[in-house]
Write a protein that holds these residues in place. Sequence first.
Motif, PDB file in Angstrom:
ATOM      1  N   MET A  58       7.832 -30.737  55.908  1.00 36.35           N
ATOM      2  CA  MET A  58       6.720 -30.106  55.344  1.00 36.35           C
ATOM      3  C   MET A  58       6.531 -28.688  54.974  1.00 36.35           C
ATOM      4  O   MET A  58       5.425 -28.239  54.483  1.00 36.35           O
ATOM      5  CB  MET A  58       5.357 -30.811  56.025  1.00 36.35           C
ATOM      6  N   PHE A  59       6.962 -27.960  55.914  1.00 36.34           N
ATOM      7  CA  PHE A  59       7.015 -26.599  55.762  1.00 36.34           C
ATOM      8  C   PHE A  59       7.309 -26.096  54.549  1.00 36.34           C
ATOM      9  O   PHE A  59       6.900 -24.952  54.051  1.00 36.34           O
ATOM     10  CB  PHE A  59       8.085 -25.825  56.918  1.00 36.34           C
ATOM     11  N   LEU A  60       8.148 -26.859  53.660  1.00 33.50           N
ATOM     12  CA  LEU A  60       8.448 -26.349  52.264  1.00 33.50           C
ATOM     13  C   LEU A  60       7.210 -26.068  51.608  1.00 33.50           C
ATOM     14  O   LEU A  60       7.334 -25.321  50.731  1.00 33.50           O
ATOM     15  CB  LEU A  60       9.404 -27.445  51.672  1.00 33.50           C
ATOM     16  N   PHE A  61       5.983 -26.696  51.870  1.00 31.88           N
ATOM     17  CA  PHE A  61       4.879 -26.541  51.126  1.00 31.88           C
ATOM     18  C   PHE A  61       4.338 -25.130  51.301  1.00 31.88           C
ATOM     19  O   PHE A  61       3.607 -24.719  50.444  1.00 31.88           O
ATOM     20  CB  PHE A  61       3.751 -27.571  51.522  1.00 31.88           C
ATOM     21  N   VAL A  62       4.656 -24.688  52.360  1.00 28.85           N
ATOM     22  CA  VAL A  62       4.324 -23.279  52.678  1.00 28.85           C
ATOM     23  C   VAL A  62       5.075 -22.294  51.545  1.00 28.85           C
ATOM     24  O   VAL A  62       4.233 -21.221  51.523  1.00 28.85           O
ATOM     25  CB  VAL A  62       4.694 -22.869  54.217  1.00 28.85           C
ATOM     26  N   LEU A  63       5.790 -22.635  51.239  1.00 27.54           N
ATOM     27  CA  LEU A  63       6.657 -21.742  50.469  1.00 27.54           C
ATOM     28  C   LEU A  63       6.431 -21.780  48.912  1.00 27.54           C
ATOM     29  O   LEU A  63       6.989 -21.017  48.125  1.00 27.54           O
ATOM     30  CB  LEU A  63       8.363 -22.171  50.394  1.00 27.54           C
ATOM     31  N   LEU A  64       5.485 -22.661  48.483  1.00 31.55           N
ATOM     32  CA  LEU A  64       4.967 -22.724  47.401  1.00 31.55           C
ATOM     33  C   LEU A  64       4.333 -21.392  46.587  1.00 31.55           C
ATOM     34  O   LEU A  64       3.836 -20.756  47.512  1.00 31.55           O
ATOM     35  CB  LEU A  64       3.896 -23.895  47.133  1.00 31.55           C
ATOM     36  N   PRO A  65       4.957 -21.076  45.615  1.00 32.21           N
ATOM     37  CA  PRO A  65       4.264 -19.851  45.073  1.00 32.21           C
ATOM     38  C   PRO A  65       2.895 -20.251  44.552  1.00 32.21           C
ATOM     39  O   PRO A  65       2.455 -21.237  43.710  1.00 32.21           O
ATOM     40  CB  PRO A  65       5.312 -19.514  43.627  1.00 32.21           C
ATOM     41  N   THR A  66       1.920 -19.458  44.966  1.00 34.30           N
ATOM     42  CA  THR A  66       0.530 -19.645  44.690  1.00 34.30           C
ATOM     43  C   THR A  66      -0.189 -18.267  44.261  1.00 34.30           C
ATOM     44  O   THR A  66       0.470 -17.268  44.597  1.00 34.30           O
ATOM     45  CB  THR A  66      -0.227 -19.773  46.039  1.00 34.30           C
ATOM     46  N   ALA A 108       5.714 -30.679  41.663  1.00 28.78           N
ATOM     47  CA  ALA A 108       6.072 -31.912  41.655  1.00 28.78           C
ATOM     48  C   ALA A 108       7.637 -31.966  42.251  1.00 28.78           C
ATOM     49  O   ALA A 108       7.893 -32.773  42.742  1.00 28.78           O
ATOM     50  CB  ALA A 108       6.189 -32.634  40.170  1.00 28.78           C
ATOM     51  N   ALA A 109       8.508 -30.977  41.878  1.00 33.08           N
ATOM     52  CA  ALA A 109       9.954 -30.996  42.248  1.00 33.08           C
ATOM     53  C   ALA A 109       9.817 -30.680  43.662  1.00 33.08           C
ATOM     54  O   ALA A 109      10.593 -31.596  44.350  1.00 33.08           O
ATOM     55  CB  ALA A 109      10.500 -29.784  41.574  1.00 33.08           C
ATOM     56  N   ILE A 110       9.177 -29.824  44.194  1.00 29.74           N
ATOM     57  CA  ILE A 110       9.180 -29.481  45.637  1.00 29.74           C
ATOM     58  C   ILE A 110       8.597 -30.761  46.333  1.00 29.74           C
ATOM     59  O   ILE A 110       9.261 -31.074  47.495  1.00 29.74           O
ATOM     60  CB  ILE A 110       8.232 -28.335  46.117  1.00 29.74           C
ATOM     61  N   THR A 111       7.331 -31.420  45.975  1.00 29.62           N
ATOM     62  CA  THR A 111       7.048 -32.556  46.586  1.00 29.62           C
ATOM     63  C   THR A 111       7.963 -33.715  46.728  1.00 29.62           C
ATOM     64  O   THR A 111       8.178 -34.433  47.712  1.00 29.62           O
ATOM     65  CB  THR A 111       5.638 -32.998  45.853  1.00 29.62           C
ATOM     66  N   ALA A 112       8.774 -33.891  45.646  1.00 33.27           N
ATOM     67  CA  ALA A 112       9.735 -34.765  45.495  1.00 33.27           C
ATOM     68  C   ALA A 112      10.988 -34.536  46.536  1.00 33.27           C
ATOM     69  O   ALA A 112      11.286 -35.346  47.446  1.00 33.27           O
ATOM     70  CB  ALA A 112      10.303 -35.006  44.257  1.00 33.27           C
ATOM     71  N   GLY A 113      11.119 -33.248  46.502  1.00 31.29           N
ATOM     72  CA  GLY A 113      12.248 -32.837  47.667  1.00 31.29           C
ATOM     73  C   GLY A 113      11.691 -32.982  48.862  1.00 31.29           C
ATOM     74  O   GLY A 113      12.574 -33.396  49.880  1.00 31.29           O
ATOM     75  N   VAL A 114      10.526 -32.618  49.182  1.00 25.87           N
ATOM     76  CA  VAL A 114       9.955 -32.945  50.539  1.00 25.87           C
ATOM     77  C   VAL A 114       9.791 -34.417  51.108  1.00 25.87           C
ATOM     78  O   VAL A 114      10.374 -34.696  52.199  1.00 25.87           O
ATOM     79  CB  VAL A 114       8.647 -32.255  50.864  1.00 25.87           C
TER      80      VAL A 114
END
Length: 181
Positions: A59-67, A80-86
């Motif tokens: 779930m730490f990958l969500f922190v890396l989302l560009p905002t 969507a891609a990051i969510t599917a990957g997580v």
Amino acid sequence: MYERSLPQRYARTARPIGTGARVWLPAVERPVATSVLGRRLGQFVLDVLASALLPGTAMFLFVLLPTHPDGSIRSGPLTAAITAGVVAVALGILFWYWVLRPAEHDGRTWGMQAFGIRVVDVSGGRAGRRQLGIRWLLLPVDTFALGAVGLVAVLTDERRRRIGDRVARTLVVRGRGPGLD
């Protein structure tokens, strides 16, 4: 004929493992071996913590989302891609923890190792990946209502099996080493 070569304690309960087989195994009909309710509860708490922490790292990958500076997400398709990957990574970790690792470690998760229990086939042999996979797939059913469904299933079964164990034809028994203790 072959019963005479067995240790005396197995001679009366021995059964053939197949038609025409020359190998005999002791019958596994000991209710005491499966009365590990306290150990299973402790193991369950430890395994839930371990299996929640492992995918939590994904779930730490969500922190890396560009905002944007205001906190809104820049790209819908990227999200969507990051969510599917997580989700894929989390499911892979859970599959490893509940199926692959126990298949290679005598039917034991980390919690089972700590509490001295393991999963075996109803015949007393090693549980296979398919059986462990069935148990894992039915884990959400057993843990429904904070584990009440699984607890009721264990308390109402003579061999102390939860729903996943009944469908997968497995038992949870005491045992630390490769043989039944």
